[in-house]
Design an enzyme around this catalytic site. Sequence first.
Site, PDB file in Angstrom:
ATOM      1  N   GLN A  63      -4.952  -2.005   9.411  1.00  0.00           N
ATOM      2  CA  GLN A  63      -4.759  -3.313   8.792  1.00  0.00           C
ATOM      3  C   GLN A  63      -5.341  -4.413   9.684  1.00  0.00           C
ATOM      4  OE1 GLN A  63      -3.330  -3.811   5.618  1.00  0.00           O
ATOM      5  NE2 GLN A  63      -4.175  -5.834   5.948  1.00  0.00           N
ATOM      6  N   ASP A  80     -11.401   2.234   3.311  1.00  0.00           N
ATOM      7  CA  ASP A  80     -11.640   0.796   3.151  1.00  0.00           C
ATOM      8  C   ASP A  80     -13.123   0.513   2.890  1.00  0.00           C
ATOM      9  OD1 ASP A  80      -9.571  -1.027   3.160  1.00  0.00           O
ATOM     10  OD2 ASP A  80      -9.362  -1.067   5.334  1.00  0.00           O
ATOM     11  N   LYS A 128       0.842  -1.207   0.000  1.00  0.00           N
ATOM     12  CA  LYS A 128       0.000   0.000   0.000  1.00  0.00           C
ATOM     13  C   LYS A 128       0.873   1.251   0.000  1.00  0.00           C
ATOM     14  CE  LYS A 128      -3.785  -2.542   2.008  1.00  0.00           C
ATOM     15  NZ  LYS A 128      -4.429  -3.087   3.193  1.00  0.00           N
TER      16      LYS A 128
END
Length: 285
Positions: A97, A120, A53
């Site tokens: 995460q 997200d 990322k």
Amino acid sequence: MTAQIINGKEIAAKKRLEIAEEVVNLKNRGVTPGLAVILVGNNHASRTYVTNKEKACKELGMNSLLIEMPEEVSEEELLAKIAELNETQDIHGILVQLPLPKHIDEKKVIESISPLKDVDGFHPINIGRMMTGQNAFLPCTPYGIMVLLEETGISIPGKHVVVVGRSNIVGKPVGQLFLNQDATVTYCHSKTKDLPLHTNQADILVAAVGIPNFIKAEHVKNGAVVIDVGINRNEAGKLCGDVAFEEVAEKAGFITPVPKGVGPMTITMLMYNTVKSAAESLVRN
Ligand code: NDP
């Protein structure tokens, strides 16, 4: 093989060029999109995802901020860090995460992220907005699947889509996105009886199960579009999807391979969402 391969790597590269252009536009208007990624503990797979990322941000000219916290960090400390990032002006996206250590409540953490920075697309407000067809951050893997089909020129209205898997991050939202585009959607899961009966109805079959080579030719209608979300290791330790690629490709009309199918789209849509958030922050301020 009869199926046409949907090349996720190529489609992701094309999308990233468009995103890079938008980054330049935003920079010209005084905003550099910024993504904060919080990594708790030292899970090897999580670290690899986070590194990828950061790399994608760099390649697109975006800012990335990696915040590493030890495995033993308290929920309170993590929530305090998120609260700080919610208020940080040059951070447009916040990603924690997953998975998190067991002593931390994942749902509470997700709900603590500002819906305006939830790139997200996991916050219940964004999920609700997606369900009601409003402007929202769409979850990255499902969104990436929709872009793969759009770029391949596969029409969705009226199609029967069968989704195998009903997780909150893939199965449920991808079915909803198809429904939003006027497909007829069937969900299958571990309690579904006679799975092949359902999957054989599918014009578009999405496999998000997490079992290597689970979907076989017997599950697939001739000419169907088969989207393989799975990222698994087979007995030999080789990367493979949820679909038995060789036999299904003999029957399907289109198929995504693993790797180079859905996978490359996930980070691409994360970058897209972060840039969208930066653009929306300009309108708000
Ligand atoms: P989950 O484990 O959360 O969900 C799996 C789903 O499969 C569940 O809904 C489960 O049903 C269903 N299932 C399990 N066994 C069967 C069965 N025998 N028949 C029918 N359905 C079954 O997985 P995720 O959704 O998180 O991930 C799925 C796969 O996608 C994994 O391989 C994962 O690594 C991959 N993935 C890939 C991404 C990418 O970027 N390409 C991103 C995210 C995930 P039930 O609900 O009844 O338990």
